[in-house]
Structure formats: C-alpha cells, structure tokens
Motif scaffolding. Structure first.
Motif, PDB file in Angstrom:
ATOM      1  N   GLY A   1      13.450  -1.012   6.273  1.00  0.00           N
ATOM      2  CA  GLY A   1      13.560  -0.265   5.028  1.00  0.00           C
ATOM      3  C   GLY A   1      14.626  -0.753   4.071  1.00  0.00           C
ATOM      4  N   SER A   2      15.280  -1.873   4.406  1.00  0.00           N
ATOM      5  CA  SER A   2      16.345  -2.380   3.533  1.00  0.00           C
ATOM      6  C   SER A   2      16.046  -3.786   3.023  1.00  0.00           C
ATOM      7  CB  SER A   2      17.680  -2.381   4.283  1.00  0.00           C
ATOM      8  OG  SER A   2      17.599  -3.203   5.438  1.00  0.00           O
ATOM      9  N   ASP A   3      14.828  -4.254   3.198  1.00  0.00           N
ATOM     10  CA  ASP A   3      14.482  -5.622   2.834  1.00  0.00           C
ATOM     11  C   ASP A   3      14.271  -5.799   1.324  1.00  0.00           C
ATOM     12  OD1 ASP A   3      14.481  -6.839   5.403  1.00  0.00           O
ATOM     13  OD2 ASP A   3      12.557  -5.887   5.854  1.00  0.00           O
ATOM     14  N   ARG A   4      14.173  -7.027   0.944  1.00  0.00           N
ATOM     15  CA  ARG A   4      13.939  -7.443  -0.441  1.00  0.00           C
ATOM     16  C   ARG A   4      12.700  -6.734  -1.003  1.00  0.00           C
ATOM     17  NH1 ARG A   4      11.098 -12.093  -2.750  1.00  0.00           N
ATOM     18  NH2 ARG A   4      12.256 -13.056  -4.468  1.00  0.00           N
ATOM     19  N   TRP A   5      12.845  -6.293  -2.286  1.00  0.00           N
ATOM     20  CA  TRP A   5      11.759  -5.544  -2.925  1.00  0.00           C
ATOM     21  C   TRP A   5      11.773  -5.847  -4.414  1.00  0.00           C
ATOM     22  CZ3 TRP A   5      11.619   0.569  -2.940  1.00  0.00           C
ATOM     23  CH2 TRP A   5      10.415   0.994  -3.514  1.00  0.00           C
ATOM     24  N   LEU A   6      10.652  -6.364  -4.909  1.00  0.00           N
ATOM     25  CA  LEU A   6      10.495  -6.673  -6.326  1.00  0.00           C
ATOM     26  C   LEU A   6       9.264  -5.962  -6.873  1.00  0.00           C
ATOM     27  CD1 LEU A   6      10.927 -10.578  -6.239  1.00  0.00           C
ATOM     28  CD2 LEU A   6      12.722  -8.877  -6.540  1.00  0.00           C
ATOM     29  N   LYS A   7       9.353  -5.501  -8.111  1.00  0.00           N
ATOM     30  CA  LYS A   7       8.195  -5.037  -8.867  1.00  0.00           C
ATOM     31  C   LYS A   7       7.714  -6.210  -9.725  1.00  0.00           C
ATOM     32  CE  LYS A   7       7.881  -0.555  -7.856  1.00  0.00           C
ATOM     33  NZ  LYS A   7       6.663   0.072  -7.307  1.00  0.00           N
ATOM     34  N   ARG A   8       6.401  -6.465  -9.712  1.00  0.00           N
ATOM     35  CA  ARG A   8       5.862  -7.645 -10.401  1.00  0.00           C
ATOM     36  C   ARG A   8       4.820  -7.241 -11.436  1.00  0.00           C
ATOM     37  NH1 ARG A   8       3.227 -11.583  -6.312  1.00  0.00           N
ATOM     38  NH2 ARG A   8       1.797  -9.785  -6.144  1.00  0.00           N
TER      39      ARG A   8
ATOM     40  N   GLN B   1      -6.589  -7.946  -5.972  1.00  0.00           N
ATOM     41  CA  GLN B   1      -5.192  -8.074  -5.542  1.00  0.00           C
ATOM     42  C   GLN B   1      -4.504  -6.718  -5.668  1.00  0.00           C
ATOM     43  OE1 GLN B   1      -2.157 -10.304  -7.914  1.00  0.00           O
ATOM     44  NE2 GLN B   1      -2.046 -11.603  -6.105  1.00  0.00           N
ATOM     45  N   GLN B   2      -4.010  -6.214  -4.537  1.00  0.00           N
ATOM     46  CA  GLN B   2      -3.320  -4.921  -4.498  1.00  0.00           C
ATOM     47  C   GLN B   2      -4.089  -3.837  -5.257  1.00  0.00           C
ATOM     48  OE1 GLN B   2       0.945  -4.830  -4.896  1.00  0.00           O
ATOM     49  NE2 GLN B   2       1.226  -6.751  -3.792  1.00  0.00           N
ATOM     50  N   ALA B   3      -5.394  -3.790  -4.971  1.00  0.00           N
ATOM     51  CA  ALA B   3      -6.260  -2.729  -5.498  1.00  0.00           C
ATOM     52  C   ALA B   3      -6.254  -2.642  -7.017  1.00  0.00           C
ATOM     53  CB  ALA B   3      -5.870  -1.383  -4.889  1.00  0.00           C
ATOM     54  N   GLY B   4      -6.025  -3.772  -7.684  1.00  0.00           N
ATOM     55  CA  GLY B   4      -6.096  -3.797  -9.132  1.00  0.00           C
ATOM     56  C   GLY B   4      -4.913  -3.174  -9.848  1.00  0.00           C
ATOM     57  N   ARG B   5      -3.787  -2.987  -9.157  1.00  0.00           N
ATOM     58  CA  ARG B   5      -2.624  -2.365  -9.803  1.00  0.00           C
ATOM     59  C   ARG B   5      -2.038  -3.280 -10.862  1.00  0.00           C
ATOM     60  NH1 ARG B   5       0.590   0.070  -4.491  1.00  0.00           N
ATOM     61  NH2 ARG B   5      -1.011   1.569  -3.891  1.00  0.00           N
ATOM     62  N   LEU B   6      -1.576  -2.670 -11.946  1.00  0.00           N
ATOM     63  CA  LEU B   6      -0.927  -3.431 -13.011  1.00  0.00           C
ATOM     64  C   LEU B   6       0.504  -3.798 -12.641  1.00  0.00           C
ATOM     65  CD1 LEU B   6      -2.183  -1.582 -16.216  1.00  0.00           C
ATOM     66  CD2 LEU B   6      -3.040  -3.696 -15.195  1.00  0.00           C
ATOM     67  N   VAL B   7       1.146  -2.967 -11.854  1.00  0.00           N
ATOM     68  CA  VAL B   7       2.468  -3.298 -11.316  1.00  0.00           C
ATOM     69  C   VAL B   7       2.294  -3.444  -9.810  1.00  0.00           C
ATOM     70  CG1 VAL B   7       4.858  -2.593 -11.026  1.00  0.00           C
ATOM     71  CG2 VAL B   7       3.645  -2.029 -13.136  1.00  0.00           C
ATOM     72  N   THR B   8       2.509  -4.647  -9.319  1.00  0.00           N
ATOM     73  CA  THR B   8       2.363  -4.891  -7.888  1.00  0.00           C
ATOM     74  C   THR B   8       3.743  -4.972  -7.244  1.00  0.00           C
ATOM     75  OG1 THR B   8       2.220  -7.281  -8.293  1.00  0.00           O
ATOM     76  CG2 THR B   8       0.153  -6.056  -8.159  1.00  0.00           C
ATOM     77  N   ASP B   9       3.758  -4.953  -5.926  1.00  0.00           N
ATOM     78  CA  ASP B   9       5.023  -4.931  -5.189  1.00  0.00           C
ATOM     79  C   ASP B   9       5.128  -6.144  -4.278  1.00  0.00           C
ATOM     80  OD1 ASP B   9       6.514  -2.083  -5.487  1.00  0.00           O
ATOM     81  OD2 ASP B   9       4.347  -1.877  -5.743  1.00  0.00           O
ATOM     82  N   VAL B  10       6.274  -6.792  -4.344  1.00  0.00           N
ATOM     83  CA  VAL B  10       6.557  -7.938  -3.488  1.00  0.00           C
ATOM     84  C   VAL B  10       7.520  -7.478  -2.409  1.00  0.00           C
ATOM     85  CG1 VAL B  10       7.457 -10.291  -3.384  1.00  0.00           C
ATOM     86  CG2 VAL B  10       6.222  -9.507  -5.429  1.00  0.00           C
ATOM     87  N   VAL B  11       6.992  -7.280  -1.214  1.00  0.00           N
ATOM     88  CA  VAL B  11       7.788  -6.836  -0.069  1.00  0.00           C
ATOM     89  C   VAL B  11       7.362  -7.620   1.165  1.00  0.00           C
ATOM     90  CG1 VAL B  11       8.198  -4.502  -0.960  1.00  0.00           C
ATOM     91  CG2 VAL B  11       6.162  -4.952   0.424  1.00  0.00           C
ATOM     92  N   PRO B  12       8.288  -7.919   2.071  1.00  0.00           N
ATOM     93  CA  PRO B  12       7.880  -8.572   3.318  1.00  0.00           C
ATOM     94  C   PRO B  12       7.073  -7.609   4.173  1.00  0.00           C
ATOM     95  CG  PRO B  12      10.187  -7.918   3.432  1.00  0.00           C
ATOM     96  CD  PRO B  12       9.737  -7.644   2.030  1.00  0.00           C
ATOM     97  N   THR B  13       6.049  -8.128   4.809  1.00  0.00           N
ATOM     98  CA  THR B  13       5.153  -7.291   5.586  1.00  0.00           C
ATOM     99  C   THR B  13       5.020  -7.851   6.998  1.00  0.00           C
ATOM    100  OG1 THR B  13       3.939  -6.715   3.577  1.00  0.00           O
ATOM    101  CG2 THR B  13       2.834  -6.296   5.678  1.00  0.00           C
TER     102      THR B  13
ATOM    103  N   ARG C   1       0.812  -1.216   0.000  1.00  0.00           N
ATOM    104  CA  ARG C   1       0.000   0.000   0.000  1.00  0.00           C
ATOM    105  C   ARG C   1       0.848   1.270   0.000  1.00  0.00           C
ATOM    106  NH1 ARG C   1      -2.724  -3.783   2.955  1.00  0.00           N
ATOM    107  NH2 ARG C   1      -4.930  -4.111   2.390  1.00  0.00           N
ATOM    108  N   GLU C   2       2.104   1.164   0.423  1.00  0.00           N
ATOM    109  CA  GLU C   2       2.985   2.324   0.512  1.00  0.00           C
ATOM    110  C   GLU C   2       4.002   2.371  -0.616  1.00  0.00           C
ATOM    111  OE1 GLU C   2       4.770   2.244   4.388  1.00  0.00           O
ATOM    112  OE2 GLU C   2       2.899   1.631   5.357  1.00  0.00           O
ATOM    113  N   ALA C   3       3.837   1.511  -1.619  1.00  0.00           N
ATOM    114  CA  ALA C   3       4.893   1.339  -2.621  1.00  0.00           C
ATOM    115  C   ALA C   3       4.712   2.142  -3.896  1.00  0.00           C
ATOM    116  CB  ALA C   3       5.010  -0.148  -2.979  1.00  0.00           C
ATOM    117  N   ASP C   4       3.562   2.762  -4.075  1.00  0.00           N
ATOM    118  CA  ASP C   4       3.297   3.483  -5.323  1.00  0.00           C
ATOM    119  C   ASP C   4       3.845   4.901  -5.204  1.00  0.00           C
ATOM    120  OD1 ASP C   4       2.413   3.578  -7.874  1.00  0.00           O
ATOM    121  OD2 ASP C   4       0.300   3.836  -7.400  1.00  0.00           O
TER     122      ASP C   4
END
Length: 340
Positions: A310-317, A137-149, A107-110
């Motif tokens: 703030g330094s964890d794994r982050w992927l754009k999907r 899924q993730q409010a219908g975003r075309l680019v979603t974010d894979v982050v640990p939560t 939710r904070e990645a856009d």
C-alpha cells in the motif's frame, strides 16, 4: 487583471531542468498557488463527480484557466517549443494523510480519496488539448492509474516493477496516439525515475535516416491493450515530418522491421542503440505533474522493488491530443473520447 510583460520559457532559462541533456521545462508552484490548484480540482470533484462527466469534459478547458498563472504560462510557452521533451509543474499538494493506500491494481484505483487528483491531471491536460481513453485499456478510463501489480513484476506493461519498462512512444501502433502523456505523481517512495529518450538526427547516418522515414516497419500493440488482436498492423515510418524536427514513432519491444528487409532491420538496430545511448532519467516526486511530448520523446521506467503493502509508487496518467478531430476515425460508438 493588469498585463505584465512575459518572456517565453526557453532552454537557456532558469526554468529548464538541467539534470538531463534534453529540454525539460519546469516550474515550481508556491504554497499558495498549490493550494489554489488543488482547491479548483476539489471543487470539480464535488460538482462533477466523475472526470468523464459530459459537463466536465465540456467545461474543463474553461475551468483550467483558474489554475495558477505560473503553471498556465509554463505549459503554454512549452507547448510552442517543437523540440521539447517534457513539461513539469512541480509543487502540487498531495495530502499523504488523507490519501489511501496505493491500490493493488488499476481496478481498485477509482476511489473518492484520490478523485481530486484525477480532476487535477485532467485540468492541467486541458491546457494542452483534449483527453482520450482506450476502449481496451483500463476499461476505457480517461484517467488511468500506474501502479505495480503482483504477478506483473516482469511484464512489458506499466504494472511491472522488477523489470525495467522499455522505452516507447505511447501507443505507437495507432495514428490516434496521444500528443502528450501526462503523469501526476501521487507517491514515489524510492523516487523511481521515468526514463526519457530521443533521436538526434544529426548524429545518425544519412542512409539510416532515409530508411527510417520509409514505411518499412510495424509496431504491435502491447499487452496493456487487452483486446487488440483484431486491430490491423500497417507498415509505418519510424521518423516523419520536418527533417530537422521529426516526429518519432517507435517502441523498443514492439516495433519490428518488415520480414526479409535487412536494410530496415539494420536501420532499426541503429536507431534503437542510438536512443539507448540518449536515454536519461526524469525523477517525478509526489506533486509533480509531468507531460511527455509523445512526438519528440520516448519514455519508460527504471526497475524498482515493489512491496505491495500500500505504499508503492502511484501515478495518475492522462493521454492528451492537441486536435481531437484527428482521432475521429478511431472513435468507438460515436464517442469523441474513447479510441477503439
């Protein structure tokens, strides 16, 4: 442009990553090519602002041909290989100095600082097909974010960390599922591997393959699809298509055999153990754009220890389909991109 002879990438070529047993096709951008790619994406971010802007969705495939030729050739030749597992364009520039902290949740990645990377993932995806999103899924975003939560460490979704994410066909429950799952790695301090698995039908008993080809199984939506309870779950086959190059449709945690069908239950246990034995690691580091073929391979992720600092794994999907019209029966409100 002067035409030059080019040989398609094949499993015997040097472009194939031999770290795993499956066909993983990879090219490495030069510094100049990487600068070009990120500049194209940056210009798109300035002009279109959002990856779901109708004008960008219309223009993306045309603009994608401004990306480095090396990447375009790799994705095009790999696209034609029906037994591939993964295509990887390495060496894309990720500016760690300007990239903000890994968001605490999707939710904070856009954010503006990572918007060019969202456009970059979409542009690479446009070389393979069209992007789709999911309404639940993730409010219908075309680019979603894979982050640990935090709070999801042991869940069965990609926001997990301490628990290994089980292998799966992405959105296996739906006929509108993607043909490719694209993952652009922005940050991976521990180089946590993505897992990739596959089925070798020649190593399975014939009677098992025969059962797997019958509609005697059901796959349920995972909890990443937040409001999917009303969606019907129909009987499906685990293997479909050509006998020597089948399409795989399975989720280790959410595929079940029909109640009381002991033969189907045995076949499912056999193929799950088979894929477990074939599972291998694919390590994506910052700047790697990987596309997993969602028809021939399943994927998951090894467990890792998130810090939530703030330094964890982050992927754009991104989810990519080769034929957008195939998904039409599942469009929401007439949208050609959002699946319900």
């Amino acid at each position: 442009m002067t035409s030059t002879a080019y040989q398609p990438v094949r499993p015997s070529d040097e472009n194939v990553d031999r770290a795993g047993p499956g066909p993983v096709f990879r090219c490495e951008l030069t510094a100049e090519e990487a600068s070009l790619a990120v500049e194209v994406a940056r210009q798109c971010a300035e002009e279109y602002r959002r990856v779901d802007a109708p004008a960008f969705l219309r223009d993306a495939r045309v603009i994608a041909h401004e990306l480095p030729e090396r990447a375009r050739r790799l994705l095009n030749s790999g696209r034609l290989e029906e037994r591939k597992h993964v295509l990887v364009v390495s060496g894309n520039l990720v500016d760690e100095r300007s990239l903000g902290l890994t968001p605490a949740s999707w939710r904070e990645a856009d954010r503006a600082d990572c918007m060019p990377y969202a456009f970059l993932a979409m542009l690479y995806g446009a070389l393979l097909g069209d992007s789709i999103g999911w309404a639940d899924q993730q409010a219908g975003r075309l680019v979603t974010d894979v982050v640990p939560t935090s709070g999801y460490e042991y869940s069965l979704v990609s926001a997990s960390s301490s628990k290994e994410l089980g292998w799966h066909t992405e959105d296996a429950f739906s006929p509108a599922r993607a043909d490719y799952v694209g993952l652009l790695c922005l940050r991976s301090p521990d180089l946590t591997p993505t897992t990739v698995g596959y089925v070798d039908v020649a190593r399975l008993p014939e009677e098992t393959v025969e059962v797997l080809r019958q509609r005697r199984f059901r796959t349920y939506p995972d909890s990443a699809h937040e409001h999917s309870g009303g969606r019907p779950v129909l009987p499906v086959a685990v293997l479909e298509g050509c006998p020597d190059a089948p399409v795989l449709r399975i989720d280790r945690d959410f595929t079940v055999a029909a109640d009381g069908d002991e033969e189907a239950q045995r076949a499912l246990r056999t193929v799950v153990a088979h894929i477990d034995d074939n599972l291998y690691d694919l390590t994506l580091q910052a700047g790697d754009m990987g596309f997993i073929d969602n028809r021939t391979a399943v994927h998951g992720r090894r467990a890792f220890q998130a810090t939530f600092r703030g330094s964890d794994r982050w992927l754009k999907r991104v989810n990519i389909v080769e034929d957008l019209r195939r998904t039409r029966p599942d469009w929401v409100d007439g949208s050609a991109r959002i699946i319900g």
